[in-house]
Design a protein around this motif. Structure first.
Motif, mmCIF file in Angstrom:
data_model
loop_
_atom_site.group_PDB
_atom_site.id
_atom_site.type_symbol
_atom_site.label_atom_id
_atom_site.label_comp_id
_atom_site.label_asym_id
_atom_site.label_seq_id
_atom_site.Cartn_x
_atom_site.Cartn_y
_atom_site.Cartn_z
ATOM 1 N N ILE A 53 0.844 -1.205 0.000
ATOM 2 C CA ILE A 53 0.000 0.000 0.000
ATOM 3 C C ILE A 53 0.876 1.251 0.000
ATOM 4 O O ILE A 53 0.638 2.201 -0.760
ATOM 5 N N ASN A 54 1.902 1.260 0.841
ATOM 6 C CA ASN A 54 2.803 2.412 0.901
ATOM 7 C C ASN A 54 3.541 2.624 -0.420
ATOM 8 O O ASN A 54 3.737 3.761 -0.863
ATOM 9 N N ALA A 55 3.936 1.525 -1.052
ATOM 10 C CA ALA A 55 4.647 1.633 -2.332
ATOM 11 C C ALA A 55 3.758 2.197 -3.427
ATOM 12 O O ALA A 55 4.250 2.753 -4.421
ATOM 13 N N ASN A 56 2.448 2.073 -3.251
ATOM 14 C CA ASN A 56 1.493 2.578 -4.226
ATOM 15 C C ASN A 56 0.871 3.906 -3.813
ATOM 16 O O ASN A 56 -0.219 4.255 -4.276
ATOM 17 N N LEU A 313 -8.681 -5.507 3.019
ATOM 18 C CA LEU A 313 -10.084 -5.106 3.149
ATOM 19 C C LEU A 313 -10.221 -3.831 3.968
ATOM 20 O O LEU A 313 -11.010 -2.932 3.618
ATOM 21 N N TRP A 314 -9.483 -3.725 5.057
ATOM 22 C CA TRP A 314 -9.552 -2.520 5.885
ATOM 23 C C TRP A 314 -9.120 -1.298 5.087
ATOM 24 O O TRP A 314 -9.768 -0.242 5.139
ATOM 25 N N VAL A 318 -11.218 2.097 4.322
ATOM 26 C CA VAL A 318 -10.739 3.426 4.706
ATOM 27 C C VAL A 318 -10.812 4.380 3.515
ATOM 28 O O VAL A 318 -11.274 5.528 3.637
ATOM 29 N N GLU A 319 -10.378 3.927 2.361
ATOM 30 C CA GLU A 319 -10.427 4.771 1.167
ATOM 31 C C GLU A 319 -11.865 5.145 0.817
ATOM 32 O O GLU A 319 -12.152 6.293 0.461
ATOM 33 N N ARG A 320 -12.769 4.187 0.932
ATOM 34 C CA ARG A 320 -14.168 4.459 0.593
ATOM 35 C C ARG A 320 -14.829 5.373 1.615
ATOM 36 O O ARG A 320 -15.679 6.202 1.263
ATOM 37 N N VAL A 329 -15.536 3.369 8.976
ATOM 38 C CA VAL A 329 -14.879 2.234 8.327
ATOM 39 C C VAL A 329 -15.727 0.973 8.469
ATOM 40 O O VAL A 329 -15.858 0.183 7.525
ATOM 41 N N THR A 330 -16.326 0.778 9.646
ATOM 42 C CA THR A 330 -17.227 -0.363 9.841
ATOM 43 C C THR A 330 -18.359 -0.329 8.823
ATOM 44 O O THR A 330 -18.696 -1.355 8.214
#
Length: 390
Positions: A53-56, A313-314, A318-320, A329-330
């Motif tokens: 995720i960090n690399a992207n 999934l988390w 978070v992005e959404r 987030v839930t």
């Protein structure tokens, strides 16, 4: 007066909290004690996904960092570890694989309105039912594993009769048998007997005698157990000349125990992905390679995978949601219905923060060698009432 105002402004500026530059995942997990063998592989997998995720570009434009506290495979220390990572700024908490050892930390996160994810807990209580509305598990319920074995064996091996052999030591085992008991009759099979034992029993001779006393050998034996008791039971069953197909849950995935049962055949387990390089999904083998690069060896069992899945999934949620706020987030997680992952689709609802159905790879051991032989998704999700054993 002017100097006083400047000094006051400087004081306020120094005292004001800085805006967070990172999103922080807190791992309150066992880094010592017997749970470490379960927690470390899944946590390693979770960190692999964080690195990806960090690399992207990170999450919400921020990098994701992680912090850790050791639960020491102790319930009281689990609560302390949870509080520690919260004090250190965790926005979300990852807790131990087992419900009993992960729940104290997860409850600390729940009290702060933050999300928690059990690394690989497969008891329904590891979520809404045992912790609260912001808690989830990255794994597949034990009952799904038992139901998968029941339906697959009936459909693909024409199993008409089954014998249930339950190791009553932990709740996970009971969950496997609950799923089998529910699905096997639905699929058209007949349970012709059942028995129990304890994981540390030196002998199951009396249970084997009762199996051999049946008019006909059962087509399958649903063995609901884990290492080392499962190994001892399998060895004794085969030594007694019983050739039934032996089924179990994901807990006995891996080849590390097979030296204790030389040339074992006819042993089948369901897993979320194959560690043996033969999974039909290229993304699974790509993960196995990435895990080996990070850990120095390939995953020893499928229990690394849920750590990767939960972060995936988390992060999507978070992005959404556009925030790391637990309730938001839930809500985003509960909108996931068949959400794609490298290990198959995942679903969460307002009633269940686990997988009560999932695509499982079927691993069969033949002459001491495990291999993926099939994949199976149960035709009907395990109902909540069955999961709660009502």
């Amino acid at each position: 007066m002017k100097h006083t105002l400047i000094a006051s402004a400087l004081t306020l500026a120094i005292a004001a909290p800085a805006f967070a530059e990172d999103i922080t995942v807190g791992f309150a997990i066992a880094k010592s004690g017997w749970m470490e063998a379960y927690d470390t592989p899944a946590a390693t997998a979770a960190k692999i996904r964080i690195d990806e995720i960090n690399a992207n570009g990170g999450l919400l434009g921020q990098q994701v960092k992680w912090i850790e506290a050791d639960t020491k495979t102790d319930r009281a220390q689990s609560a302390k570890a949870g509080l520690q990572v919260l004090d250190d700024g965790a926005d979300m908490m990852v807790v131990s694989c087992d419900y009993d050892f992960g729940a104290p930390a997860a409850l600390a996160a729940e009290a702060e309105g933050k999300n928690s994810f059990f690394l690989c807990a497969e008891d329904v209580k590891a979520g809404i039912q045992g912790v609260g509305p912001n808690s989830f598990s990255g794994s597949v319920l034990a009952a799904v594993q038992g139901a998968t074995m029941a339906e697959w064996s009936k459909a693909k091996r024409d199993a008409k009769t089954g014998y249930v052999l339950l190791d009553t030591t932990i709740e996970y085992n009971k969950g496997i048998c609950t799923g089998f008991d529910w699905m096997f009759p639905k699929a058209g099979g007949e349970i012709v007997g059942r028995d129990t034992f304890k994981n540390n029993d030196a002998s199951i001779a009396s249970q084997i005698s009762r199996i051999k006393a049946l008019p006909q050998e059962p087509d399958v034996i649903m063995l609901c157990s884990y290492i080392p008791g499962a190994v001892a039971a399998v060895r004794q069953i085969r030594a007694a000349g019983i050739n039934s197909l032996i089924l179990n849950g994901s807990a006995v995935d891996g080849s590390y125990w097979l030296n204790a049962t030389p040339n074992l055949s006819g042993f089948v387990v369901p897993v979320q992905g194959s560690i043996y390089g033969d999974d039909p999904r290229a993304a699974v083998e790509a993960f196995n390679v990435a895990y080996e690069a990070a850990a120095g060896a390939r995953p020893a069992s499928q229990y690394a995978y849920p750590g990767y899945i939960l972060i995936d999934l988390w992060a999507k949620a978070v992005e959404r949601a556009g925030t790391v706020d637990g309730a938001a987030v839930t809500a985003a997680l509960e909108q996931m219905n068949g959400e794609p992952t490298a290990f198959g689709p995942r679903t969460f609802t307002g009633e269940l923060h686990h997988q009560n159905s999932a695509e499982m790879q079927i691993i069969e051991i033949t002459e001491g060698t495990p291999a993926a032989v099939d994949s199976w998704t149960i035709s009907e999700a395990v109902p909540l009432g069955v999961l709660l054993k009502k």
